[in-house]
Design a protein around this motif. Structure first.
Motif, short mmCIF file in Angstrom:
data_model
loop_
_atom_site.label_atom_id
_atom_site.label_comp_id
_atom_site.label_asym_id
_atom_site.label_seq_id
_atom_site.Cartn_x
_atom_site.Cartn_y
_atom_site.Cartn_z
N CYS A 103 2.82 12.78 -5.37
CA CYS A 103 1.75 11.84 -5.68
C CYS A 103 1.98 11.16 -7.04
CB CYS A 103 0.40 12.55 -5.68
SG CYS A 103 -1.00 11.42 -5.79
N GLY A 104 2.31 9.88 -6.99
CA GLY A 104 2.56 9.13 -8.21
C GLY A 104 3.99 9.23 -8.67
N LYS A 105 4.61 10.38 -8.44
CA LYS A 105 6.02 10.59 -8.76
C LYS A 105 6.53 11.78 -7.94
CE LYS A 105 5.20 13.57 -12.76
NZ LYS A 105 5.46 13.77 -14.17
N CYS A 106 7.82 11.88 -7.82
CA CYS A 106 8.43 12.96 -7.06
C CYS A 106 8.05 14.33 -7.63
CB CYS A 106 9.95 12.82 -7.05
SG CYS A 106 10.53 11.37 -6.15
N GLY A 107 7.65 15.24 -6.75
CA GLY A 107 7.37 16.61 -7.16
C GLY A 107 5.96 16.89 -7.63
N SER B 180 -3.61 6.02 -3.81
CA SER B 180 -2.99 5.03 -4.70
C SER B 180 -2.20 5.70 -5.83
CB SER B 180 -4.04 4.09 -5.27
OG SER B 180 -4.72 3.43 -4.23
N GLY B 181 -1.53 6.80 -5.51
CA GLY B 181 -0.68 7.46 -6.49
C GLY B 181 -1.40 8.41 -7.43
N LYS B 182 -2.67 8.73 -7.16
CA LYS B 182 -3.43 9.66 -8.00
C LYS B 182 -4.07 10.72 -7.13
CE LYS B 182 -4.55 6.19 -11.43
NZ LYS B 182 -5.57 5.37 -12.06
N CYS B 183 -3.95 11.98 -7.54
CA CYS B 183 -4.60 13.07 -6.81
C CYS B 183 -6.11 12.92 -6.97
CB CYS B 183 -4.13 14.42 -7.35
SG CYS B 183 -2.42 14.77 -6.96
N THR B 184 -6.82 12.85 -5.86
CA THR B 184 -8.24 12.55 -5.87
C THR B 184 -9.01 13.57 -5.03
OG1 THR B 184 -7.68 10.20 -5.98
CG2 THR B 184 -9.93 10.74 -5.36
N ASN B 185 -10.08 14.13 -5.61
CA ASN B 185 -10.96 15.03 -4.87
C ASN B 185 -11.80 14.19 -3.92
OD1 ASN B 185 -13.07 16.67 -3.95
ND2 ASN B 185 -13.02 17.92 -5.79
N ILE B 186 -11.50 14.25 -2.64
CA ILE B 186 -12.19 13.41 -1.65
C ILE B 186 -13.53 13.98 -1.21
CG2 ILE B 186 -10.07 12.35 -0.81
CD1 ILE B 186 -10.38 14.36 1.61
N LEU B 187 -13.89 15.16 -1.73
CA LEU B 187 -15.16 15.76 -1.34
C LEU B 187 -16.33 15.20 -2.14
CD1 LEU B 187 -14.10 19.49 -0.91
CD2 LEU B 187 -14.38 17.73 0.84
N HIS B 188 -16.07 14.68 -3.34
CA HIS B 188 -17.18 14.23 -4.19
C HIS B 188 -16.93 12.88 -4.86
CE1 HIS B 188 -18.92 18.16 -3.64
NE2 HIS B 188 -17.77 18.70 -3.98
N ASN B 189 -15.94 12.13 -4.44
CA ASN B 189 -15.59 10.86 -5.06
C ASN B 189 -16.21 9.71 -4.25
OD1 ASN B 189 -14.06 8.41 -5.64
ND2 ASN B 189 -12.73 9.72 -6.84
N VAL B 190 -17.13 8.95 -4.84
CA VAL B 190 -17.83 7.88 -4.11
C VAL B 190 -16.90 6.73 -3.70
CG1 VAL B 190 -20.12 8.37 -5.06
CG2 VAL B 190 -18.60 6.76 -6.23
N SER C 85 0.82 -1.21 0.00
CA SER C 85 0.00 0.00 0.00
C SER C 85 0.86 1.26 0.00
CB SER C 85 -0.95 0.00 1.20
OG SER C 85 -0.23 0.08 2.41
N GLU C 86 2.18 1.11 0.20
CA GLU C 86 3.10 2.23 0.12
C GLU C 86 4.24 1.86 -0.83
OE1 GLU C 86 2.55 4.00 4.64
OE2 GLU C 86 4.22 2.64 4.25
N PHE C 87 4.74 2.83 -1.58
CA PHE C 87 5.86 2.60 -2.48
C PHE C 87 6.82 3.78 -2.32
CE2 PHE C 87 8.06 2.51 -6.60
CZ PHE C 87 8.48 1.18 -6.59
N LEU C 88 8.02 3.51 -1.86
CA LEU C 88 8.96 4.56 -1.50
C LEU C 88 9.85 4.96 -2.67
CD1 LEU C 88 10.09 3.18 1.98
CD2 LEU C 88 8.09 4.54 1.41
N GLN C 89 10.07 6.25 -2.76
CA GLN C 89 10.99 6.84 -3.73
C GLN C 89 11.83 7.88 -3.00
OE1 GLN C 89 11.54 6.19 -6.98
NE2 GLN C 89 9.97 4.65 -7.12
N CYS C 90 13.02 8.14 -3.52
CA CYS C 90 13.89 9.18 -2.97
C CYS C 90 13.52 10.49 -3.66
CB CYS C 90 15.35 8.81 -3.20
SG CYS C 90 16.49 9.97 -2.43
#
Length: 150
Positions: A101-105, A116-126, A81-86
């Motif tokens: 999110c998804g990649k550095c920067g 899960s690596g994608k910017c998600t609007n949590i106010l309206h996403n079912v 559930s986590e994937f580490l990058q420098c």
């Protein structure tokens, strides 16, 4: 007189509660498991030091992508559930870090979390209502981060 005594007692009680709250919230002498990334597989170059150190990386640990001190690039943690990058010489979870999110920067906008690596609007996403992976029941809308909020 009774009103004044009641007010003083109330104020004194609130001061005690606030002081206890601040003592609890600022006493971080011990490290808890949220301060570490729990790795899925031990890092071979750290096994000789300590078994605990070989299976964890402290959050915000220093790294350098161009040297052997790159302890976290491409490391899976917390059962995938986590994937580490420098990122900028610091270990970051690109599946859940709003600044990477998804990649550095890659920063998420306001009102978004990195799910899960994608910017998600949590106010309206079912499928991510109010937080990542919180799904609303079928037919129920997500509104301002709550399932079925009217």
């Amino acid at each position: 007189m009774a009103k004044t005594l009641f007010k003083l007692t109330t104020i004194f009680s609130m001061l005690i509660i606030l002081s206890l709250h601040y003592q609890i919230s600022f006493s971080t002498d011990t490290e808890n498991e949220e301060d570490f990334f729990e790795l899925d597989t031990p890092l071979p170059h750290l096994i000789s030091r300590s078994r605990f150190l070989a299976t964890t990386i402290k959050k915000g640990a220093k790294c350098n992508p161009s040297t052997k001190k790159n302890i976290c690039n491409g490391v899976s943690a917390k059962k995938g559930s986590e994937f580490l990058q420098c990122c900028k010489k610091t270990c970051a979870d690109v599946l859940g870090d709003i600044n990477n999110c998804g990649k550095c920067g890659k920063r998420c906008n306001k009102q978004e979390l990195c799910c899960s690596g994608k910017c998600t609007n949590i106010l309206h996403n079912v499928n991510n209502c109010g937080k990542c992976n919180k799904k609303c029941k079928r037919g129920i809308k997500c509104s301002v981060g709550f399932c079925g909020y009217a």
